[in-house]
Design a protein around this motif. Structure first.
Motif, PDB file in Angstrom:
ATOM      1  N   MET A 151       0.827  -1.203   0.000  1.00  0.00           N
ATOM      2  CA  MET A 151       0.000   0.000   0.000  1.00  0.00           C
ATOM      3  C   MET A 151       0.863   1.257   0.000  1.00  0.00           C
ATOM      4  O   MET A 151       0.438   2.323  -0.466  1.00  0.00           O
ATOM      5  CB  MET A 151      -0.927  -0.018   1.214  1.00  0.00           C
ATOM      6  CG  MET A 151      -2.104   0.919   1.135  1.00  0.00           C
ATOM      7  SD  MET A 151      -3.237   0.677   2.520  1.00  0.00           S
ATOM      8  CE  MET A 151      -2.225   1.159   3.899  1.00  0.00           C
ATOM      9  N   ALA A 152       2.091   1.126   0.518  1.00  0.00           N
ATOM     10  CA  ALA A 152       3.012   2.267   0.509  1.00  0.00           C
ATOM     11  C   ALA A 152       3.264   2.758  -0.908  1.00  0.00           C
ATOM     12  O   ALA A 152       3.555   3.937  -1.126  1.00  0.00           O
ATOM     13  CB  ALA A 152       4.332   1.875   1.173  1.00  0.00           C
ATOM     14  N   GLU A 153       3.156   1.856  -1.885  1.00  0.00           N
ATOM     15  CA  GLU A 153       3.354   2.231  -3.280  1.00  0.00           C
ATOM     16  C   GLU A 153       2.076   2.727  -3.938  1.00  0.00           C
ATOM     17  O   GLU A 153       2.112   3.491  -4.906  1.00  0.00           O
ATOM     18  CB  GLU A 153       3.874   1.014  -4.066  1.00  0.00           C
ATOM     19  CG  GLU A 153       5.228   0.504  -3.609  1.00  0.00           C
ATOM     20  CD  GLU A 153       6.335   1.474  -3.965  1.00  0.00           C
ATOM     21  OE1 GLU A 153       6.312   2.016  -5.085  1.00  0.00           O
ATOM     22  OE2 GLU A 153       7.218   1.697  -3.119  1.00  0.00           O
ATOM     23  N   SER A 154       0.924   2.305  -3.426  1.00  0.00           N
ATOM     24  CA  SER A 154      -0.318   2.513  -4.171  1.00  0.00           C
ATOM     25  C   SER A 154      -0.869   3.934  -4.071  1.00  0.00           C
ATOM     26  O   SER A 154      -1.560   4.385  -4.982  1.00  0.00           O
ATOM     27  CB  SER A 154      -1.383   1.518  -3.702  1.00  0.00           C
ATOM     28  OG  SER A 154      -1.756   1.771  -2.364  1.00  0.00           O
ATOM     29  N   VAL A 155      -0.586   4.630  -2.975  1.00  0.00           N
ATOM     30  CA  VAL A 155      -1.181   5.969  -2.809  1.00  0.00           C
ATOM     31  C   VAL A 155      -0.753   6.905  -3.927  1.00  0.00           C
ATOM     32  O   VAL A 155      -1.534   7.738  -4.398  1.00  0.00           O
ATOM     33  CB  VAL A 155      -0.822   6.536  -1.422  1.00  0.00           C
ATOM     34  CG1 VAL A 155      -1.292   7.984  -1.294  1.00  0.00           C
ATOM     35  CG2 VAL A 155      -1.458   5.691  -0.322  1.00  0.00           C
ATOM     36  N   SER A 156       0.477   6.774  -4.381  1.00  0.00           N
ATOM     37  CA  SER A 156       0.931   7.635  -5.483  1.00  0.00           C
ATOM     38  C   SER A 156       0.108   7.399  -6.743  1.00  0.00           C
ATOM     39  O   SER A 156      -0.124   8.336  -7.536  1.00  0.00           O
ATOM     40  CB  SER A 156       2.415   7.390  -5.773  1.00  0.00           C
ATOM     41  OG  SER A 156       2.636   6.035  -6.127  1.00  0.00           O
ATOM     42  N   HIS A 157      -0.348   6.157  -6.959  1.00  0.00           N
ATOM     43  CA  HIS A 157      -1.215   5.880  -8.117  1.00  0.00           C
ATOM     44  C   HIS A 157      -2.533   6.641  -7.986  1.00  0.00           C
ATOM     45  O   HIS A 157      -3.062   7.172  -8.970  1.00  0.00           O
ATOM     46  CB  HIS A 157      -1.495   4.382  -8.226  1.00  0.00           C
ATOM     47  CG  HIS A 157      -0.279   3.546  -8.479  1.00  0.00           C
ATOM     48  ND1 HIS A 157       0.602   3.801  -9.507  1.00  0.00           N
ATOM     49  CD2 HIS A 157       0.201   2.444  -7.838  1.00  0.00           C
ATOM     50  CE1 HIS A 157       1.570   2.902  -9.491  1.00  0.00           C
ATOM     51  NE2 HIS A 157       1.347   2.068  -8.492  1.00  0.00           N
ATOM     52  N   PHE A 158      -3.095   6.676  -6.787  1.00  0.00           N
ATOM     53  CA  PHE A 158      -4.347   7.409  -6.559  1.00  0.00           C
ATOM     54  C   PHE A 158      -4.159   8.893  -6.842  1.00  0.00           C
ATOM     55  O   PHE A 158      -5.023   9.534  -7.467  1.00  0.00           O
ATOM     56  CB  PHE A 158      -4.819   7.210  -5.116  1.00  0.00           C
ATOM     57  CG  PHE A 158      -5.519   5.899  -4.867  1.00  0.00           C
ATOM     58  CD1 PHE A 158      -6.900   5.814  -4.905  1.00  0.00           C
ATOM     59  CD2 PHE A 158      -4.797   4.754  -4.585  1.00  0.00           C
ATOM     60  CE1 PHE A 158      -7.547   4.621  -4.676  1.00  0.00           C
ATOM     61  CE2 PHE A 158      -5.431   3.547  -4.351  1.00  0.00           C
ATOM     62  CZ  PHE A 158      -6.811   3.475  -4.399  1.00  0.00           C
ATOM     63  N   ILE A 159      -3.063   9.454  -6.364  1.00  0.00           N
ATOM     64  CA  ILE A 159      -2.813  10.885  -6.581  1.00  0.00           C
ATOM     65  C   ILE A 159      -2.737  11.180  -8.074  1.00  0.00           C
ATOM     66  O   ILE A 159      -3.310  12.168  -8.567  1.00  0.00           O
ATOM     67  CB  ILE A 159      -1.515  11.310  -5.862  1.00  0.00           C
ATOM     68  CG1 ILE A 159      -1.670  11.140  -4.346  1.00  0.00           C
ATOM     69  CG2 ILE A 159      -1.163  12.758  -6.207  1.00  0.00           C
ATOM     70  CD1 ILE A 159      -0.385  11.367  -3.572  1.00  0.00           C
ATOM     71  N   ARG A 160      -2.044  10.323  -8.807  1.00  0.00           N
ATOM     72  CA  ARG A 160      -1.893  10.540 -10.249  1.00  0.00           C
ATOM     73  C   ARG A 160      -3.216  10.363 -10.986  1.00  0.00           C
ATOM     74  O   ARG A 160      -3.569  11.166 -11.859  1.00  0.00           O
ATOM     75  CB  ARG A 160      -0.852   9.563 -10.802  1.00  0.00           C
ATOM     76  CG  ARG A 160      -0.563   9.757 -12.286  1.00  0.00           C
ATOM     77  CD  ARG A 160       0.398   8.718 -12.833  1.00  0.00           C
ATOM     78  NE  ARG A 160      -0.187   7.377 -12.839  1.00  0.00           N
ATOM     79  CZ  ARG A 160       0.173   6.417 -12.004  1.00  0.00           C
ATOM     80  NH1 ARG A 160       1.122   6.626 -11.109  1.00  0.00           N
ATOM     81  NH2 ARG A 160      -0.398   5.222 -12.071  1.00  0.00           N
ATOM     82  N   GLU A 161      -3.974   9.305 -10.641  1.00  0.00           N
ATOM     83  CA  GLU A 161      -5.195   8.996 -11.380  1.00  0.00           C
ATOM     84  C   GLU A 161      -6.330   9.967 -11.068  1.00  0.00           C
ATOM     85  O   GLU A 161      -7.079  10.374 -11.967  1.00  0.00           O
ATOM     86  CB  GLU A 161      -5.640   7.562 -11.070  1.00  0.00           C
ATOM     87  CG  GLU A 161      -4.711   6.477 -11.586  1.00  0.00           C
ATOM     88  CD  GLU A 161      -4.742   6.374 -13.099  1.00  0.00           C
ATOM     89  OE1 GLU A 161      -5.831   6.528 -13.685  1.00  0.00           O
ATOM     90  OE2 GLU A 161      -3.672   6.141 -13.697  1.00  0.00           O
ATOM     91  N   ILE A 162      -6.490  10.333  -9.798  1.00  0.00           N
ATOM     92  CA  ILE A 162      -7.589  11.235  -9.426  1.00  0.00           C
ATOM     93  C   ILE A 162      -7.222  12.682  -9.727  1.00  0.00           C
ATOM     94  O   ILE A 162      -8.022  13.445 -10.290  1.00  0.00           O
ATOM     95  CB  ILE A 162      -7.948  11.085  -7.935  1.00  0.00           C
ATOM     96  CG1 ILE A 162      -8.387   9.651  -7.625  1.00  0.00           C
ATOM     97  CG2 ILE A 162      -9.041  12.092  -7.530  1.00  0.00           C
ATOM     98  CD1 ILE A 162      -9.703   9.236  -8.218  1.00  0.00           C
TER      99      ILE A 162
END
Length: 910
Positions: free
Chosen positions: A425-436
Motif C-alpha cells: 500500500m506504501a506504493e499505491s497511494v501515489s497511483h491514486f494521486i496521479r489517477e484522481i
C-alpha cells in the motif's frame, strides 16, 4: 525513547530510591522535573536522591541521544504520557466510546502527577481528584455500591422485532438484577440502566447502545434503529445503507445508591488558597522550568482556588495543576481541576513552538508526535476491525492502515496488519494521486480500487484512500486495505487462467465525493459478488477507518498547533532513513545468494535471490526465478517488493518503524515475465502462496552474514482454504439449506530460531491471526470437527521447529461443497539450518484416504470430510545437541512422540 513494558517495581525500584536501581524510571523523571519533593516523598518517610535520578537519566537516555538531563527527563515523561493517552484512545474505540465528554478521575500515587497532562492530550476539560487519592482503590472498594449486571443473549433482528418479547426479556433481566442487589441490601432503593448490544448483520463486533426507561418499557424497532444509527455515525462517520441491524445481547444493571450521592454544585469561589511556597516546575508547553505555587491540600478550604501552574501536596501523592488550568476545593473534599475558559487545547500544548526554545526539546516533541501518528493509524486499524464484516478482517486481521504526506509517502503504519498490505500500500497511494488528480480532491472524498497492479497484488484486496483536510487545506492522505471474502469470477482460488476470470476489477475511482456515496458503484459491486452484504459492508468499513484517522489527525494538529504535516514528516523521514542506513553500513559489503524450490501449481517453482550489500542500500535481485505460471499463483512486483523489504527490515532494522524512508534503502528487482514480476493480465489470485515464501528465500541469503539472527525455514505461506457451500444436489437438501462462501485462514509452524524453538501454528511472515472455529462456523453451514497441534511436525534440531496443525472440515447435513485449496510445502517441506531437520510436509486428503491436490478447487460430496495436516517449521542446529529437559518436556506435552524422540534425538522416553 521507549518506556516499559518492564517496571522497576519496588525492588530494585527507581534510581532515586537508592535501593539498587540504576535504570531510570518514570519516578526519576518526575523528580528531576520538579513534580516530587525529595524530602517529603510518602510523607517524608522515603528520602529521594535527585543526583541518582540525574545519573541514571544521563547514562541511559541523555548520553545515547545527546540530550541534557532535563530534556532526557522530559522525553521519558512525554513518551509515557503519550503511551497512556494512546492506550486510552484505542480503548475508547474498542469500547465504542468518545472521551471528550468525560471527566477524568485521578487516583493512585502517581496518577495525579500525570493526569493534568493527559487531560491536555485527550482534550478532557475537567479532572477530579478525590480525598485520599493515593489510596483511592482501597477507598473505592469499601464505598462501592452493591451492583449486578444481568445479561442475556436474545438474538433479534430489527426486521423481525417483537416489542412484547423485548419488553419481557428486559423485564426479566431487571428482576434478576433487582433480586441480587436486594439480597445484599434489602432496604436500599435500586436504580437501573438498560443497554442493547447492536451491529449490522454480518459484523463481528457490537457497539453498546444505551436505552431509556421508556424505551425499555415500550420498545419499538424505529426507536432502536435511530439510537443505533446515531451511535454508529458518531463513532465511525457514516451509516451503512441497505443492511439489517441485529441485537445480539441485552443488559440491565441494577445498583444500590451509594450513601446519598447528592449532586455537588461547584463551590463558589471564596478566595485564593494560601501557598506554602514556590518551586521550579518543568512546563511541557513552554519547554522550561517555571515558578509554581506549592500548596498543602489539608490547608485548602471549600471554595478556595489555586491557579496553575501549581503543585498541591499530600501524604500519598502530589497533584500537578498545569498552566492554563485551575483547581478549586469542593464541599465534599474533592479537588476539581478545570481548563480555563480562555485556554484552548492548542494554547496549553505547543510542542511545535519548542524549536525556537531548544532543538533537543523539539526533537522530543517530534518523537511524541511520531508516536501519536502511529497511535492514530492504530486507532484507524481498530476501527476497521470493529466495523468489518469479513472474518478475514475482523478475526484474522488481514488488513492494513497508514497515513501519508502530500507526496504519497507513508509516514506511519498501524501495528495491526500484514506486511503484504502495508508495504504494498506504501506504493499505491501515489497511483491514486496521479489517477484522481489533486485538483479533483475534496473534503469528504473516498477513493477505491482493487486493481492488483495499483493496489496490493490481487482483486480480493480492496484499497481505500481518503484525502485529509485541516482547516480547509489538504494535509495528507489516509489509506487502508482489507481482504474481502469474494469478488466474483471463479472465486478465490488457483484455477483462473487470467485476471479477467478472477472477478470484478474496480479501477481507481471515487467511492464517495464530498461525502456522497456513489450508489451506482455499490449496485455494480452487489450484482457481481456472491456475498454482497459482506463485501459492501467491508467497503463502508474501510471508509469509516479512514474517517476516524482523519478525525484524529485533525485533533492532533490542533493539539500540537500545527498547520500541516510537513515538519513532522521531515523529522520522521530523515531520522528513519539515517537510522536504517546506519544499520546497513554496519554489515559487510558483499554479495550473497540463496535458492528455494517450492511446489507451484503443477510444476515446481524455483525462487532465486542475490543480495548486494552496499554502503547505503541493499539490492535484492530475483533473476533466475521461474517464469510466469499459467495458473493463479503469480505475483505482481509490488507484492514481491513488500515481502522482500519485510524480510530485510526484520533482520537488519526491526526496531525502526515502517515508513517510506525506512523502506527506501531496500531496492528490489525481479525480471519482467518472472513469477515474481507478473504483468497484466496474468492470474494473481493466490499471489500470497508464492509471495509468503520470499522472506525465507531472502533470509536464507542473509544467514552467512547474520548467522545468529536468521531462523530456519518455516511453513511460509498461509494454509488458507475457501469453501463454496451449496445445498446437496439430487433434491435431498433440507428446507433451510443455503449457499455460502466461507474463507478460513490457517497456518503451519514457523522455523526454529538460533536460540529458541519455532512458534507453533503461527503465521510468519504474514502476521495474520488464526480464525476462531466459532467465528468461521457462524458465517455458513460449515463444521470444523478437529483443530489441534500436529505432533512430530516440527523439524528436529538443537531448537525444534514450530508445530503445524491437524484439521477436519465438513458441512452441516444436506450440504456439499467445493474446496479451494491454497497449500504449499506438500512436496517441498521447510528446510532446516545448520543440521536441523526438515519440518513436516502438508497433507490434504478425504476421510477415506483419497489424496487431494495442494492447490485448486475440488468437489467434496455431502457427508464427507476433508482432512488436513498443515506443515511444520524446520529445526535449527544438530538434534543431538538439544537439551534433554526440553526433549522430556516435548514428549510429556505430546509435541513429539516417543518414537520420534528416539529416532531424531537418540532419547529413550520413559
Amino acid at each position: 525513547i521507549r518506556v516499559g513494558p518492564e517496571s522497576a517495581g519496588s525492588q530494585p525500584g527507581p534510581a532515586c530510591y537508592q535501593t539498587g536501581g540504576t535504570r531510570p524510571a518514570v519516578t526519576d523523571s518526575d523528580l528531576v522535573l520538579g513534580r516530587l519533593d525529595p524530602d517529603n516523598f510518602a510523607g517524608g518517610t522515603i528520602k529521594l536522591s535527585t543526583a541518582q535520578s540525574e545519573q541514571a537519566l544521563d547514562a541511559h537516555v541523555g548520553e545515547p541521544l545527546q540530550l541534557d538531563t532535563t530534556t532526557a527527563a522530559f522525553g521519558l515523561s512525554e513518551v509515557v504520557d503519550e503511551n497512556m493517552a494512546n492506550a486510552a484512545r484505542v480503548h475508547a474505540v474498542e469500547s465504542g466510546e468518545d472521551l471528550s465528554g468525560y471527566v477524568m478521575i485521578a487516583f493512585g500515587g502517581a496518577a495525579p502527577l500525570h493526569a493534568g497532562r493527559l487531560c491536555e492530550k485527550l482534550g478532557i476539560q475537567r479532572m477530579l481528584v478525590p480525598p485520599g487519592a493515593g489510596v483511592g482503590s482501597a477507598i473505592g472498594f469499601l464505598r462501592a455500591p452493591f451492583s449486578f449486571e444481568a445479561t442475556r443473549s436474545v438474538y433479534t433482528r430489527l426486521t423481525d422485532f417483537s416489542g412484547p418479547q423485548v419488553k419481557q426479556a428486559l423485564g426479566e433481566l431487571k428482576q434478576e438484577a433487582s433480586e441480587f442487589v436486594l439480597s445484599c441490601d434489602p432496604d436500599a432503593p435500586v436504580s437501573f440502566e438498560f443497554r442493547a448490544y447492536m451491529r449490522y448483520v454480518g459484523q463481528g463486533w457490537e457497539i453498546p447502545v444505551d436505552l431509556s426507561q421508556v424505551e425499555a418499557d415500550e420498545p419499538s424497532a424505529g426507536d432502536y434503529q435511530a439510537r443505533f444509527e446515531q451511535a454508529y455515525e458518531n463513532l465511525f462517520g457514516r451509516i451503512v445503507d441497505g443492511l439489517d441491524i441485529e441485537i445480539t445481547s441485552w443488559a440491565v444493571k441494577g445498583s444500590t445508591d451509594v450513601p446519598e450521592p447528592s449532586k455537588v454544585e461547584p463551590a463558589p469561589e471564596t478566595g485564593r488558597a494560601k501557598a506554602s511556597g514556590t518551586r521550579q516546575l518543568f512546563d511541557p508547553a513552554s519547554g522550561r522550568f517555571i515558578e509554581a505555587q506549592t500548596v498543602e491540600r489539608s490547608t485548602i478550604e471549600a471554595g478556595q482556588a489555586i491557579a496553575g501552574p501549581a503543585m498541591i501536596t499530600e501524604r500519598e501523592t502530589s497533584i500537578i495543576v498545569p498552566d492554563g488550568f485551575s483547581a478549586s476545593m469542593q464541599s465534599d473534599g474533592c479537588l476539581l481541576v478545570t481548563r480555563n475558559a480562555n485556554a484552548s487545547v492548542a494554547e496549553t500544548l505547543k510542542p511545535g513552538a519548542l524549536s525556537t526554545t531548544n532543538d533537543a526539546l523539539s526533537s522530543v516533541s517530534n518523537q511524541v508526535m511520531w508516536n501519536r501518528l502511529i497511535s492514530v493509524v492504530e486507532e484507524q486499524a481498530q476501527t476497521l476491525v470493529r466495523t468489518a464484516f469479513s472474518t478475514s478482517v475482523r478475526e484474522a486481521g488481514d488488513l492494513s492502515a497508514g497515513v501519508y504526506d502530500l507526496k504519497g509517502q507513508m509516514l506511519a503504519q498501524a501495528v495491526t496488519g500484514t506486511p503484504g498490505h502495508v508495504n504494498a500500500m506504501a506504493e499505491s497511494v501515489s497511483h491514486f494521486i496521479r489517477e484522481i488528480g489533486t485538483e479533483n480532491m475534496f473534503e469528504g472524498d473516498v477513493y477505491i480500487t482493487n486493481d492488483p497492479w495499483m493496489g496490493t497484488g490481487h482483486l480480493h484486496d480492496i484499497t481505500v484512500v481518503s484525502p485529509s483536510f485541516h482547516n480547509g487545506i489538504m494535509v495528507g492522505y489516509f489509506a487502508c486495505t482489507a481482504h474481502v471474502v469474494d469478488i466474483g469470477g471463479r472465486g478465490f482460488g488457483a484455477d483462473a487462467n487470467s485476471v479477467y476470470e478472477e472477478g470484478l476489477c474496480i479501477p481507481i475511482m471515487k467511492f464517495a465525493e464530498r461525502g456522497v456515496v456513489d450508489k451506482g458503484l455499490v449496485k455494480i459491486v452487489r450484482n457481481n459478488v456472491r456475498e454482497a452484504d459482506q463485501v459492501v459492508g467491508d467497503i463502508y468499513a474501510l471508509a469509516a477507518c479512514n474517517e476516524i484517522g482523519d478525525r484524529r489527525l485533525g485533533e492532533m494538529l490542533d493539539e500540537f498547533d500545527l498547520e500541516n504535516l510537513e515538519s513532522i514528516a521531515e523529522f520522521i523521514l530523515e531520522n528513519s532513513y539515517r537510522a536504517t542506513v546506519e544499520r546497513i553500513a554496519a554489515l559487510p559489503q558483499r554479495s550473497v545468494t540463496n535458492e528455494m524450490t517450492i511446489d507451484g501449481y503443477s510444476d515446481p517453482i524455483r525462487l532465486c535471490v542475490r543480495l548486494d550489500i552496499e554502503k547505503d542500500h541493499i539490492r535484492a535481485d530475483f533473476s533466475g526465478t521461474s517464469g510466469i505460471d499459467r495458473k493463479a499463483i503469480n505475483v505482481p512486483h509490488v507484492y514481491t517488493m513488500a515481502y522482500a523489504c519485510y524480510a530485510l527490515k526484520c533482520a537488519i532494522a526491526p526496531e525502526i518503524p515502517n515508513n517510506a524512508a525506512s523502506l527506501s534503502p531496500f531496492r528490489i528487482s525481479a525480471p519482467e515475465g518472472s513469477i515474481l514480476n507478473a504483468e497484466h493480465p496474468a492470474p494473481v489470485a493466490l499471489r500470497h502462496v508464492i509471495g509468503h515464501m520470499i522472506p525465507d528465500t531472502v533470509l536464507g541469503a542473509l544467514h552467512d552474514i547474520l548467522p545468529d539472527t536468521v531462523p530456519a525455514e518455516g511453513a511460509g505461506s498461509l494454509c488458507n482454504f475457501q469453501l463454496s457451500i451449496r445445498p446437496q444436489s439430487g433434491g435431498n437438501a433440507p428446507p433451510d439449506a443455503r449457499r455460502a462462501e466461507v474463507l478460513m485462514f490457517n497456518c503451519g509452524g514457523s522455523g526454529a530460531r538460533p536460540t529458541l524453538d519455532g512458534m507453533n501454528a503461527t503465521a510468519f511472515p504474514s502476521g495474520v491471526m488464526t480464525m476462531p472455529i466459532e467465528a468461521t462456523e457462524h458465517t455458513g453451514p460449515v463444521i470444523i470437527w478437529r483443530k489441534e497441534l500436529r505432533p512430530d511436525s516440527g523439524g528436529a534440531g538443537k531448537f525444534r521447529g514450530g508445530l503445524g496443525q491437524y484439521m477436519e472440515i465438513g458441512t452441516t447435513e444436506g450440504h456439499e461443497f467445493e474446496f479451494s485449496a491454497m497449500f504449499d510445502r506438500v512436496k517441498h517441506p521447510a528446510r532446516g539450518r545448520l543440521g536441523g531437520l526438515p519440518g513436516g510436509a502438508t497433507r490434504f486428503e478425504l476421510d477415506d484416504g483419497t489424496v487431494m491436490r495442494g492447490k485448486g478447487k475440488q468437489s467434496i460430496p455431502a457427508g464427507r470430510k476433508a482432512f488436513l495436516a498443515l506443515p511444520g517449521g524446520a529445526g535449527y542446529g544438530d538434534p543431538k545437541e538439544r537439551d534433554q529437559a526440553q526433549i522430556e518436556r516435548d514428549v510429556a506435552g505430546g509435541y513429539i512422540s516417543a518414537e520420534a524422540a528416539l529416532r531424531d534425538y537418540g532419547y529413550k522416553a520413559n
